[in-house]
Design an enzyme around this catalytic site. Structure first.
Site, PDB file in Angstrom:
ATOM      1  CD  GLU A 108       4.187  17.816   0.145  1.00 47.88           C
ATOM      2  OE1 GLU A 108       5.021  16.894   0.256  1.00 47.88           O
ATOM      3  OE2 GLU A 108       4.103  18.760   0.944  1.00 47.88           O
ATOM      4  CD  GLU A 128       3.516  13.730   3.228  1.00 49.84           C
ATOM      5  OE1 GLU A 128       2.289  13.497   3.256  1.00 49.84           O
ATOM      6  OE2 GLU A 128       4.088  14.226   2.235  1.00 49.84           O
TER       7      GLU A 128
HETATM    8  N1  CAA Z   1      10.776   6.005   0.204  1.00 50.00           N
HETATM    9  C1  CAA Z   1      11.625   4.952   0.134  1.00 50.00           C
HETATM   10  N2  CAA Z   1      11.216   3.686  -0.083  1.00 50.00           N
HETATM   11  C2  CAA Z   1       9.893   3.473  -0.230  1.00 50.00           C
HETATM   12  C3  CAA Z   1       8.963   4.523  -0.172  1.00 50.00           C
HETATM   13  C4  CAA Z   1       9.445   5.833   0.051  1.00 50.00           C
HETATM   14  N3  CAA Z   1       8.628   6.892   0.105  1.00 50.00           N
HETATM   15  N4  CAA Z   1       7.728   4.015  -0.353  1.00 50.00           N
HETATM   16  C5  CAA Z   1       7.889   2.688  -0.532  1.00 50.00           C
HETATM   17  N5  CAA Z   1       9.191   2.365  -0.465  1.00 50.00           N
HETATM   18  C6  CAA Z   1       9.780   1.033  -0.659  1.00 50.00           C
HETATM   19  C7  CAA Z   1       9.321   0.047   0.386  1.00 50.00           C
HETATM   20  O1  CAA Z   1      10.158   0.097   1.533  1.00 50.00           O
HETATM   21  C8  CAA Z   1       9.454  -1.276  -0.337  1.00 50.00           C
HETATM   22  O2  CAA Z   1      10.803  -1.634  -0.329  1.00 50.00           O
HETATM   23  P1  CAA Z   1      11.220  -3.184  -0.322  1.00 50.00           P
HETATM   24  O3  CAA Z   1      10.620  -3.782  -1.554  1.00 50.00           O
HETATM   25  O4  CAA Z   1      12.698  -3.110  -0.319  1.00 50.00           O
HETATM   26  O5  CAA Z   1      10.636  -3.738   0.936  1.00 50.00           O
HETATM   27  C9  CAA Z   1       9.110  -0.913  -1.775  1.00 50.00           C
HETATM   28  O6  CAA Z   1       9.269   0.513  -1.869  1.00 50.00           O
HETATM   29  C10 CAA Z   1       7.686  -1.268  -2.189  1.00 50.00           C
HETATM   30  O7  CAA Z   1       6.786  -0.747  -1.216  1.00 50.00           O
HETATM   31  P2  CAA Z   1       5.492  -1.556  -0.724  1.00 50.00           P
HETATM   32  O8  CAA Z   1       5.878  -2.952  -0.426  1.00 50.00           O
HETATM   33  O9  CAA Z   1       4.870  -0.749   0.339  1.00 50.00           O
HETATM   34  O10 CAA Z   1       4.630  -1.548  -2.066  1.00 50.00           O
HETATM   35  P3  CAA Z   1       3.056  -1.423  -2.241  1.00 50.00           P
HETATM   36  O11 CAA Z   1       2.824  -1.522  -3.680  1.00 50.00           O
HETATM   37  O12 CAA Z   1       2.361  -2.318  -1.301  1.00 50.00           O
HETATM   38  O13 CAA Z   1       2.698   0.076  -1.780  1.00 50.00           O
HETATM   39  C11 CAA Z   1       2.940   2.448  -1.672  1.00 50.00           C
HETATM   40  C12 CAA Z   1       3.184   1.154  -2.494  1.00 50.00           C
HETATM   41  C13 CAA Z   1       1.442   2.711  -1.536  1.00 50.00           C
HETATM   42  C14 CAA Z   1       3.599   3.579  -2.408  1.00 50.00           C
HETATM   43  C15 CAA Z   1       3.542   2.277  -0.267  1.00 50.00           C
HETATM   44  O14 CAA Z   1       4.882   1.839  -0.383  1.00 50.00           O
HETATM   45  C16 CAA Z   1       3.569   3.532   0.560  1.00 50.00           C
HETATM   46  O15 CAA Z   1       2.573   3.894   1.148  1.00 50.00           O
HETATM   47  N6  CAA Z   1       4.731   4.185   0.636  1.00 50.00           N
HETATM   48  C17 CAA Z   1       4.941   5.329   1.488  1.00 50.00           C
HETATM   49  C18 CAA Z   1       4.361   6.562   0.882  1.00 50.00           C
HETATM   50  C19 CAA Z   1       4.641   7.726   1.759  1.00 50.00           C
HETATM   51  O16 CAA Z   1       4.528   7.688   2.966  1.00 50.00           O
HETATM   52  N7  CAA Z   1       5.028   8.834   1.118  1.00 50.00           N
HETATM   53  C20 CAA Z   1       5.312  10.032   1.819  1.00 50.00           C
HETATM   54  C21 CAA Z   1       6.766  10.064   2.088  1.00 50.00           C
HETATM   55  S1  CAA Z   1       7.191  11.407   3.127  1.00 50.00           S
HETATM   56  C22 CAA Z   1       7.221  12.755   2.127  1.00 50.00           C
HETATM   57  O17 CAA Z   1       6.941  12.705   0.975  1.00 50.00           O
HETATM   58  C23 CAA Z   1       7.651  13.976   2.869  1.00 50.00           C
HETATM   59  C24 CAA Z   1       7.486  15.221   2.098  1.00 50.00           C
HETATM   60  O18 CAA Z   1       6.467  15.837   2.175  1.00 50.00           O
HETATM   61  C25 CAA Z   1       8.607  15.762   1.350  1.00 50.00           C
END
Ligand code: CAA
Ligand code: NAI
Length: 693
Positions: A108, A128
């Site tokens: 975004e 999301e």
């Molecule tokens: N916030 C906080 N922590 C996060 C995070 C986030 N958005 N995304 C990942 N992490 C953390 C995980 O909990 C993990 O922590 P630990 O190592 O302590 O367990 C670490 O980062 C690594 O994550 P993964 O093990 O999942 O790593 P990966 O390489 O397999 O995947 C990724 C990476 C594709 C980014 C995956 O982590 C993912 O899909 N993350 C979520 C993305 C997401 O949903 N973003 C939207 C957030 S909501 C938002 O943005 C609302 C808005 O509109 C304002």
């Protein structure tokens, strides 16, 4: 210029200001990052010698989104909306440099920039919805303006990211750079500044905002998402983008986001997100233990599971040998794999060339010696202890030193299988779920002698295969099936007491499962259990009577339900009803009407009770592990967070009281609340509060 704070750096490359964010591991947009970005943007704006701004991230990815751990806490200014407003108010070009996964709030933010440049391997998306949310930083308003409402809705409702080349075609990305991303982006920024390109903001575009086809697309995308609040909110927000002015749409998006983020569904989904990652942390692994490298795999048995497991390897690009007892069986197994791939091609999931590449990674053989070069061997022969012990004895001779030797058994004692080798430290269970190439869950069974490095090798391999690995201990049925068995007993009892299969299934699907227990039994086939029971001298009144009458499930067109030729839709069957009524009367039971509420409780509470015992025995490490198992292996509705989480929401005192009632009514002592439930209920606590740190 220089370090703005611990996460944000601002430097100059000639007349270009380069803002670099470094917040490992995924550059989540936590408060410090937002504050640093706001300050860096202010300095770049106020410096007249700066002609353009680049926003880039260090490490493995561009911002993966908002910091999920901040949800539910008091907001701290500046919010992401303020950072985005500062970008849009910038009188000079702002260019986002995308690599890794630009997700959620990260994408975004990029959408608010004047230009987006990416490396070819980058992916962009708005996931999301997978957290029970909608994009809350303008994504539902900007993306439809950039690529049209229909495609935007698809990305927002599925939450699935797209690859950079597709993003380029769609006009999301302006340029794909070869070589170093930051260098390429700086060059791009220098060019647009020199050319004085007009600074067109996505928010000001109107040309793609057509309502045509939107309603149909929305209906098609949300049809199967019953019970979920977030997808409906996504549709509403994107529709607003079409019909409302930008600012008004943005305001509504914020309202919807705040409602969802405070709601039960999103809380449950966020619990599952973190529980999944927590499950990858296996207790008792010494510091510094490393997974063994896996370059080659082998699978023993080309049956239902073996073929699917071999596909998992091929899909991950790992060469794999598959061993069968004879040429014909091997060919049959390979044909089934090929047919599975062909089906994916015809659904448009994969290109024919890619399938060929994957098939070429699978090497079918009839000699066990071929496993000698494998770093991991997964046995998937018939479920017979003597056979498995023989296979492991043979593997002990031919497998190379340090290979991980895994069994896919669903019930047998992994320790006994391990003792058939001279290296039980290398032996463990990898319990895949059927169909193995599709289901995400992987129960990794840790034997008494399994070494920590063999165990983390299996966990790491599981993640490489795209699975969600959860480590469990040795017991009959491990975690998932052991709990499921409780549900099956109760489902049969419900039929005897007065319910019909269609009623039980409707209650369970009404709760949010994709399928009820009886439709599931029909799909798996009733005859397997019947043969096992016959062998053990056990009896299941209704199911055995059905099998004796040729009701084996979908494969015979009749089971608990009947099926029209070529259809998988379960239809109520009067013949089955009669069988059930007869069984009730043989058992001397006066049938009664059973409420949907009672059915749901009895389909769930006995499983949670078993889950509590599983925790007591240390078979599962954390209640969250059990939740992950049920979400990824059994279709538990993710927005209800998993069985243990769900029980915590209801309150364990309620669970204790209902289980006591059901135990007394049925005389089945296994329904008595587990010690852990009684204790936690008495203390007014839930499972989560008792989890080890
Ligand atoms: N916030 C906080 N922590 C996060 C995070 C986030 N958005 N995304 C990942 N992490 C953390 C995980 O909990 C993990 O922590 P630990 O190592 O302590 O367990 C670490 O980062 C690594 O994550 P993964 O093990 O999942 O790593 P990966 O390489 O397999 O995947 C990724 C990476 C594709 C980014 C995956 O982590 C993912 O899909 N993350 C979520 C993305 C997401 O949903 N973003 C939207 C957030 S909501 C938002 O943005 C609302 C808005 O509109 C304002
Ligand atoms: P299957 O009967 O479809 O396949 C077993 C295959 O192993 C057959 O093709 C057989 O010819 C082959 N085989 C037997 N002995 C062999 C040997 N010595 N060497 C090489 N191949 C040999 O069985 P399925 O369903 O694939 O099950 C395999 C294992 O996976 C079992 O332990 C089962 O309990 C387990 N499992 C099965 C699940 C399912 O839903 N089918 C789910 C999870 C685990």
């Amino acid at each position: 210029m220089g370090n703005i704070n611990a996460s944000v750096d601002l430097r100059r490359d000639g007349e270009i200001a380069v803002v670099t964010v470094d917040n490992p591991p995924v550059n989540a947009l936590k408060h410090e990052v937002r504050a640093g970005l706001a300050e860096a943007l202010r300095q770049a704006r106020d410096d007249a010698t700066v002609k353009a701004v680049v926003i880039a991230c260090a490490g493995r990815t561009f911002f993966a989104g908002a910091d999920i751990t901040e949800f539910g806490k008091p907001p701290q200014a500046p919010g992401l909306g303020e950072v985005i407003a500062a970008i849009e108010a910038m009188p000079k070009p702002v260019v986002a440099a995308l690599h890794g996964t630009a997700l959620g709030g990260g994408f975004e933010l990029a959408l608010a920039c004047h230009f987006r440049v990416a490396v070819a391997g980058a992916r962009v998306g708005l996931p999301e919805v997978k957290l029970g949310l909608l994009p809350g930083a303008g994504g539902t308003q900007r993306l439809p303006r950039l690529i049209g409402p229909e495609k935007a809705l698809k990305m927002i409702v599925t939450g699935d990211p797209i690859e950079a080349p597709e993003a380029l075609t769609d006009g999301i990305v302006d340029e794909i750079v070869e070589g170093d991303l930051t260098t390429g982006t700086i060059a791009f920024a220098r060019r647009v500044a020199a050319e004085n390109r007009p600074l067109r903001l996505v928010r000001d575009r109107e040309d793609k905002l057509s309502a045509e086809g939107f309603a149909d697309a929305a209906e098609a995308l949300t049809r199967r998402l019953r019970g979920r609040e977030a997808p409906a909110a996504c549709v509403e927000a994107v529709r607003n983008a079409i019909v409302l002015p930008f600012e008004e749409g943005l305001k509504r998006e914020g309202e919807l986001f705040r409602k969802l983020v405070a709601g039960d569904q999103s809380k449950a989904q966020r619990h599952v997100f973190f529980a999944e990652r927590e499950a990858a942390r296996v207790p008792g692994i010494p510091e510094g233990a490393k997974p063994r490298p896996i370059a080659r795999g082998a699978v023993i048995g080309a049956g239902t599971m073996g073929g699917g497991i071999a596909m998992c390897f091929a899909n991950a690009g790992i060469p794999v040998s598959i061993v069968e007892t004879g040429r014909d069986l091997l060919q049959k197994g390979l044909d089934r794999v090929a047919a599975n791939y062909r089906a994916t091609v015809s659904r448009g999931g994969l290109g024919a060339e890619e399938v060929e590449r994957r098939m070429a990674l699978i090497n079918g053989v009839t000699e066990l010696d071929a496993v000698g070069s494998a770093d991991v061997v997964i046995e998937a022969v018939f479920e017979e202890m003597e056979l498995k012990k023989r296979v492991f004895g043979d593997l002990d001779r031919v497998a190379k030193a340090n290979a991980v030797l895994a069994t896919n058994t669903s019930t047998l004692d992994v320790d006994e299988i391990a003792r058939a080798t001279s290296r039980p430290r290398d032996v463990l269970g990898t319990h895949f779920f059927s169909p193995a190439n599709v289901m995400r869950l992987l129960e990794i069974v840790r034997g008494a002698a399994t070494s920590p490095d063999a165990l983390i090798t299996a966990v790491t391999l599981g993640r490489r295969l795209g699975k969600v690995p959860v480590t469990v201990g040795v017991c009959y049925g491990f975690v998932g099936n052991r709990m499921l068995a409780r549900r099956s007993v109760e489902a049969e009892r419900l039929l005897l007491e007065g319910a019909l299969p269609q009623q039980v299934d409707a209650a369970v699907t009404g709760f949010g499962f994709p399928m009820g227990p009886f439709a599931m039994a029909d799909m798996a086939g009733l005859d397997v259990g019947w043969r096992i029971r016959n062998g053990r001298g056990e009896r299941n009144e209704i199911e055995d009577a059905l099998c004796e009458a040729g009701h084996f499930g979908q494969k015979t067109g009749k089971g608990y339900f009947r099926y029209d030729a070529g259809s998988r839709t379960p239809l109520p069957d009067p013949e089955v009803e009669q069988t059930i009524l007869d069984a009730s009367s043989r058992a001397g039971i006066t049938r009664r009407a059973i409420t949907q509420e009672e059915i749901v409780e009895r389909m769930i509470f006995p499983m949670v009770n078993e889950g509590a015992r599983i925790l007591e025995e240390g078979i599962a490490t954390r209640p969250g592990d059990i939740d992950v198992i049920w979400v990824y292996g059994y279709g538990w509705p993710v927005w209800r967070g998993g069985p243990m989480y769900y029980a915590d929401q209801l309150g364990l005192a309620h669970l204790r009281d209902r289980l006591t009632l059901y135990a007394e009514r049925s005389g089945d002592e296994t329904l008595r609340p587990a010690t852990r439930i009684s204790r936690l209920a008495a203390e007014g606590r839930g499972f989560a509060s008792s989890a080890p740190a």
